[in-house]
Design a protein around this motif. Structure first.
Motif, PDB file in Angstrom:
ATOM      1  N   VAL A 102       1.001  -0.992  -0.110  1.00  0.00           N
ATOM      2  CA  VAL A 102       0.045  -0.018   0.027  1.00  0.00           C
ATOM      3  C   VAL A 102       0.855   1.340   0.086  1.00  0.00           C
ATOM      4  O   VAL A 102       1.738   1.528   0.887  1.00  0.00           O
ATOM      5  CB  VAL A 102      -0.896   0.075   1.184  1.00  0.00           C
ATOM      6  N   TRP A 103       0.629   2.162  -0.824  1.00  0.00           N
ATOM      7  CA  TRP A 103       1.512   3.283  -1.245  1.00  0.00           C
ATOM      8  C   TRP A 103       0.727   4.451  -0.322  1.00  0.00           C
ATOM      9  O   TRP A 103      -0.480   4.917  -0.768  1.00  0.00           O
ATOM     10  CB  TRP A 103       1.726   3.536  -2.576  1.00  0.00           C
ATOM     11  N   PHE A 104       1.459   5.192   0.365  1.00  0.00           N
ATOM     12  CA  PHE A 104       0.864   6.526   0.692  1.00  0.00           C
ATOM     13  C   PHE A 104       1.463   7.613   0.269  1.00  0.00           C
ATOM     14  O   PHE A 104       2.509   8.079   0.469  1.00  0.00           O
ATOM     15  CB  PHE A 104       1.035   6.372   2.480  1.00  0.00           C
ATOM     16  N   GLU A 105       0.730   8.402  -0.568  1.00  0.00           N
ATOM     17  CA  GLU A 105       1.315   9.045  -1.607  1.00  0.00           C
ATOM     18  C   GLU A 105       1.741  10.621  -0.949  1.00  0.00           C
ATOM     19  O   GLU A 105       2.239  11.288  -1.448  1.00  0.00           O
ATOM     20  CB  GLU A 105       0.425   9.355  -2.845  1.00  0.00           C
ATOM     21  N   ASN A 106       1.193  10.942   0.192  1.00  0.00           N
ATOM     22  CA  ASN A 106       1.226  12.079   0.854  1.00  0.00           C
ATOM     23  C   ASN A 106       2.170  11.937   2.322  1.00  0.00           C
ATOM     24  O   ASN A 106       2.300  12.716   3.108  1.00  0.00           O
ATOM     25  CB  ASN A 106       0.096  13.010   1.085  1.00  0.00           C
ATOM     26  N   SER A 107       2.975  10.928   2.122  1.00  0.00           N
ATOM     27  CA  SER A 107       3.790  10.402   3.422  1.00  0.00           C
ATOM     28  C   SER A 107       5.078  10.197   3.089  1.00  0.00           C
ATOM     29  O   SER A 107       5.471   9.795   2.082  1.00  0.00           O
ATOM     30  CB  SER A 107       3.115   9.218   4.236  1.00  0.00           C
ATOM     31  N   ALA A 108       6.005  10.434   4.199  1.00  0.00           N
ATOM     32  CA  ALA A 108       7.459  10.236   4.000  1.00  0.00           C
ATOM     33  C   ALA A 108       7.451   8.907   4.909  1.00  0.00           C
ATOM     34  O   ALA A 108       6.859   7.654   5.082  1.00  0.00           O
ATOM     35  CB  ALA A 108       8.309  11.040   4.473  1.00  0.00           C
ATOM     36  N   HIS A 109       8.038   9.261   6.194  1.00  0.00           N
ATOM     37  CA  HIS A 109       8.351   8.078   7.085  1.00  0.00           C
ATOM     38  C   HIS A 109       7.230   7.911   8.322  1.00  0.00           C
ATOM     39  O   HIS A 109       7.210   6.612   9.007  1.00  0.00           O
ATOM     40  CB  HIS A 109       9.768   8.024   7.808  1.00  0.00           C
ATOM     41  N   GLU A 110       6.670   9.118   8.673  1.00  0.00           N
ATOM     42  CA  GLU A 110       5.659   9.069   9.546  1.00  0.00           C
ATOM     43  C   GLU A 110       4.173   8.662   9.328  1.00  0.00           C
ATOM     44  O   GLU A 110       3.329   9.679   9.415  1.00  0.00           O
ATOM     45  CB  GLU A 110       5.902  10.057  10.653  1.00  0.00           C
ATOM     46  N   ILE A 111       3.982   7.711   8.413  1.00  0.00           N
ATOM     47  CA  ILE A 111       2.649   7.153   7.790  1.00  0.00           C
ATOM     48  C   ILE A 111       1.682   7.325   8.768  1.00  0.00           C
ATOM     49  O   ILE A 111       0.584   8.356   8.240  1.00  0.00           O
ATOM     50  CB  ILE A 111       2.851   6.140   7.161  1.00  0.00           C
ATOM     51  N   MET A 112       1.410   6.920   9.876  1.00  0.00           N
ATOM     52  CA  MET A 112       0.389   7.003  10.928  1.00  0.00           C
ATOM     53  C   MET A 112       0.080   8.503  11.417  1.00  0.00           C
ATOM     54  O   MET A 112      -1.015   8.699  11.557  1.00  0.00           O
ATOM     55  CB  MET A 112       0.502   6.041  12.179  1.00  0.00           C
ATOM     56  N   ASN A 113       0.967   9.272  11.317  1.00  0.00           N
ATOM     57  CA  ASN A 113       0.770  10.473  11.589  1.00  0.00           C
ATOM     58  C   ASN A 113       0.489  11.655  10.602  1.00  0.00           C
ATOM     59  O   ASN A 113      -0.419  12.386  10.476  1.00  0.00           O
ATOM     60  CB  ASN A 113       1.935  11.364  12.420  1.00  0.00           C
ATOM     61  N   GLU A 114       1.014  11.115   9.331  1.00  0.00           N
ATOM     62  CA  GLU A 114       0.966  12.036   8.110  1.00  0.00           C
ATOM     63  C   GLU A 114      -0.410  11.881   7.194  1.00  0.00           C
ATOM     64  O   GLU A 114      -1.013  12.722   6.981  1.00  0.00           O
ATOM     65  CB  GLU A 114       2.047  11.725   7.291  1.00  0.00           C
ATOM     66  N   GLU A 115      -0.789  10.543   7.227  1.00  0.00           N
ATOM     67  CA  GLU A 115      -2.151  10.325   6.558  1.00  0.00           C
ATOM     68  C   GLU A 115      -2.961   9.071   7.591  1.00  0.00           C
ATOM     69  O   GLU A 115      -2.861   8.105   7.050  1.00  0.00           O
ATOM     70  CB  GLU A 115      -1.828   9.205   5.190  1.00  0.00           C
ATOM     71  N   PRO A 116      -3.410   9.591   8.830  1.00  0.00           N
ATOM     72  CA  PRO A 116      -4.088   8.606   9.573  1.00  0.00           C
ATOM     73  C   PRO A 116      -5.225   8.147   9.158  1.00  0.00           C
ATOM     74  O   PRO A 116      -5.604   7.180   9.404  1.00  0.00           O
ATOM     75  CB  PRO A 116      -4.359   9.652  10.811  1.00  0.00           C
ATOM     76  N   GLY A 117      -6.123   8.781   8.095  1.00  0.00           N
ATOM     77  CA  GLY A 117      -7.247   8.434   7.750  1.00  0.00           C
ATOM     78  C   GLY A 117      -6.911   7.163   6.786  1.00  0.00           C
ATOM     79  O   GLY A 117      -7.732   6.124   6.792  1.00  0.00           O
TER      80      GLY A 117
END
Length: 385
Positions: free
Chosen positions: A337-352
């Motif tokens: 799963v790619w998170f396009e608006n995140s770097a390393h802190e995925i859970m805080n950058e794209e919590p939804g």
């Protein structure tokens, strides 16, 4: 104005006023204690089958702190392994985790020498025991405790960054304990990851004409060369500019916002909050050399399902290196799963999207195994549950 209209307006006004705080109540919190009490009350678990525990348990011969939260004990269990080493995730779980608790019973654990666990024991005595193998053994014991305590045959294990080193190690050794292993900021070939992070920072510095950054980055070249040992002060220079250009948190110049969020954690006392960075430094000193030696390139098969959550802009732990490794991996089930608006802190950058991905890809594995309440049937007309 008719009497009916006047009465309706009065009723609306009275209803609104009944739920409106007074001017005194509207004043902001006057202390950290008051602020964290507000956060704690807002996210309090009130469901009859819910669980909300914050306690010390005995793991690896020492006291270690855990938080256990969820709205339904019948939900599958998810244990999160924080990164760092020593960069605990419990203090910001008030922000990113509340949605998870609708679908999972979530365990946050402050590892040996980190966070709340740091002050729960004599730090000088614990320091001598802080090795990668000891932390893997702690993780194994922690999973055993969680399965027994919460009555689960299997759990989900989510490893973030340093926690992904622990998580993948355990997934190799004990796949039968896991519904799935979830890697996030997944460590694979760490030295190659370091080289790509340095190149990212140097490319951005040159594009910006940042002479200070170019000079400092050039001073540590050739960075992470084959056969050369990496020292923490050298890594710190790479991380400084990598973070500055958004390789740690996309669109930001580092993780300051997340670090500041620690202050709103209801789980932490003032003393624990004051010592959290001292604990982080100890963990880095003792454990980071093991991270830098890590290389999972030869791991081509897992016997449990694996999910890889990858921040598109992650250069702190290279997302491209992880994706290349994952392409070669064989597992009973696997999803990238790619998170396009995140770097390393995925859970805080794209919590939804993080919540959506856990519900879409992880929870169905537990449902298929009978370890979750069955979802409500869909409405034939609308598709809604």
């Amino acid at each position: 104005m008719t009497n009916l209209f006047r009465n309706c307006c009065l009723a609306i006004l009275l209803t609104s006023c009944a739920g409106t705080p007074t001017a005194r109540e509207q004043a902001g919190p006057g202390s950290r204690r008051e602020a964290t009490a507000i956060v704690a009350n807002l996210r309090r678990i009130v469901t009859p089958m819910g669980v909300e525990r914050l306690e010390k348990i005995r793991i690896g011969g020492i006291d270690q702190w855990v938080s256990i939260r969820g709205v339904d004990r019948a939900n599958p269990v998810l244990l999160m392994l924080h990164g760092g080493p020593g960069f605990v995730s419990m203090p910001t779980s008030w922000y990113f985790q509340r949605g998870w608790e609708e679908y999972f019973t979530v365990i946050q654990w402050d590892q040996r020498g980190a966070g709340k666990t740091y002050l729960a024991n004599d730090p000088s005595a614990v320091a001598a025991t802080m090795t990668a193998e000891r932390l893997i053994a702690d993780t194994e014991e922690m999973i055993h405790w969680a399965r027994k305590e919460l009555g689960k045959e299997k759990i989900f294990l989510l490893g973030h960054s340093w926690g992904s080193y622990l998580g993948l190690s355990v997934a190799q050794r004990h796949p039968e304990w896991l519904h799935a292993y979830i890697g996030m900021g997944q460590a694979t070939d760490v030295l190659e990851s370091e080289r790509r992070g340095w190149r990212f920072a140097m490319d951005r510095a040159r594009a910006a004409g940042n002479e200070e950054a170019i000079r400092e980055l050039q001073s540590i070249a050739p960075y992470a060369a084959h056969g050369a040992a990496l020292e923490l002060p050298v890594v710190a220079i790479q991380r400084k500019w990598l973070g500055f250009y958004g390789g740690q948190v996309h669109g930001r110049t580092g993780g300051q916002a997340e670090a500041e969020g620690f202050a709103l954690s209801p789980e932490y006392t003032d003393a624990e909050l004051a010592s959290v960075w001292t604990a982080n430094e100890l963990s880095e000193e003792k454990l980071f050399p093991a991270v830098l030696r890590a290389d999972f390139s030869n791991v081509t098969r897992l016997e449990c399902p694996m999910l890889l959550f990858n921040g598109r802009h992650d250069y702190n732990v290279s997302a491209s290196v992880a994706a290349e490794w994952f392409e070669r991996l064989h597992a009973p089930i696997k999803h990238l799963v790619w998170f396009e608006n995140s770097a390393h802190e995925i859970m805080n950058e794209e919590p939804g999207k993080m919540l959506l991905s856990l519900v879409r890809y992880a929870r169905p594995i537990a449902e298929a195994a009978g370890d979750a309440p069955k979802p409500a049937p869909r409405d034939a007309a609308t598709g809604a549950r």
